[in-house]
Design a protein around this motif. Structure first.
Motif, mmCIF file in Angstrom:
data_model
loop_
_atom_site.group_PDB
_atom_site.id
_atom_site.type_symbol
_atom_site.label_atom_id
_atom_site.label_comp_id
_atom_site.label_asym_id
_atom_site.label_seq_id
_atom_site.Cartn_x
_atom_site.Cartn_y
_atom_site.Cartn_z
ATOM 1 N N ASN A 1 13.511 5.433 -4.616
ATOM 2 C CA ASN A 1 12.761 4.363 -3.954
ATOM 3 C C ASN A 1 12.088 4.821 -2.661
ATOM 4 O OD1 ASN A 1 11.594 1.835 -3.817
ATOM 5 N ND2 ASN A 1 13.462 0.785 -3.171
ATOM 6 N N ARG A 2 11.861 6.105 -2.532
ATOM 7 C CA ARG A 2 11.082 6.645 -1.411
ATOM 8 C C ARG A 2 9.648 6.811 -1.874
ATOM 9 N NH1 ARG A 2 12.888 11.879 1.933
ATOM 10 N NH2 ARG A 2 13.797 10.220 3.196
ATOM 11 N N VAL A 3 8.715 6.509 -0.967
ATOM 12 C CA VAL A 3 7.294 6.705 -1.225
ATOM 13 C C VAL A 3 6.755 7.730 -0.244
ATOM 14 C CG1 VAL A 3 5.075 5.568 -0.809
ATOM 15 C CG2 VAL A 3 6.684 4.544 -2.355
ATOM 16 N N LEU A 4 5.951 8.640 -0.763
ATOM 17 C CA LEU A 4 5.175 9.574 0.056
ATOM 18 C C LEU A 4 3.717 9.155 -0.064
ATOM 19 C CD1 LEU A 4 4.470 12.200 1.601
ATOM 20 C CD2 LEU A 4 4.531 13.379 -0.622
ATOM 21 N N LEU A 5 3.089 8.859 1.060
ATOM 22 C CA LEU A 5 1.666 8.542 1.114
ATOM 23 C C LEU A 5 0.971 9.730 1.778
ATOM 24 C CD1 LEU A 5 1.977 4.849 2.387
ATOM 25 C CD2 LEU A 5 1.714 5.641 0.024
ATOM 26 N N PHE A 6 -0.064 10.259 1.124
ATOM 27 C CA PHE A 6 -0.713 11.468 1.630
ATOM 28 C C PHE A 6 -2.086 11.616 0.977
ATOM 29 C CE2 PHE A 6 0.979 12.666 -2.354
ATOM 30 C CZ PHE A 6 0.478 13.881 -2.761
ATOM 31 N N ASP A 7 -2.832 12.624 1.413
ATOM 32 C CA ASP A 7 -4.126 12.929 0.815
ATOM 33 C C ASP A 7 -3.921 14.063 -0.193
ATOM 34 O OD1 ASP A 7 -6.658 13.748 0.064
ATOM 35 O OD2 ASP A 7 -7.460 13.802 2.096
#
Length: 165
Positions: free
Chosen positions: A135-141
């Protein structure tokens, strides 16, 4: 420094249990991919393989399972979806760091939601390691180089990779 954001417990407990039990359940249709890429840092020169399920790509829905991700898409406030792909990296004896890659060659938003806690991780361009925690999210380009790994102490590493604007 790579610009990214990590959010733990991104989905509600009920939504995460629903979605993860779908993805990691007995009936989820996986499609074999014979190569991830040439191993980047490994003790052997073998190829690695994994399983995927592409729910959305090339401006169209490719799977009815796409609709299972509606809450996630809403929370990300996606304006235009590029791709939504679920990944399963099977357990191997060695932790393999896959070759650096970009998802698409133009700047856009990316989200990786990790479905299970394991010793696999994502490596960003600056060397930052993002641990796979349920349930961890990584937001990145994802137009910037990054790497994935498999896992060694669980049966598999599961995540969903979303590319969007």
């Amino acid at each position: 420094m790579t610009d990214h954001k990590i959010i733990d417990n991104f989905l509600s407990d009920n939504e995460f249990k629903r979605l993860s039990s779908t993805v990691m359940g007995d009936n989820f249709p996986w499609f074999y991919q014979p190569n991830i890429e040439r191993k980047h840092k490994s003790n052997s020169n073998d190829f690695t393989s994994y399983f995927t399920h592409t729910c959305y790509d090339k401006n169209k829905i490719n799977s009815q399972l796409f609709y299972e991700f509606g809450t996630l898409i809403e929370l990300l406030e996606i304006k235009a979806l590029i791709r939504l792909k679920v990944n399963c990296y099977p357990n191997t004896n060695n932790l393999d760091i896959h070759q650096s890659h970009v998802d698409y060659p133009y700047s856009h938003k990316g989200c990786i939601l990790y479905f299970n806690t394991c010793n696999g991780y994502t490596i960003l361009e600056d060397g930052t390691k993002i641990e796979s925690i349920a349930n961890r999210v990584l937001l990145f380009d994802p137009s910037l180089p990054h790497q994935s790994t498999n896992a060694t102490f669980t049966k598999a590493r599961f995540n969903v990779n979303i590319n969007y604007f």
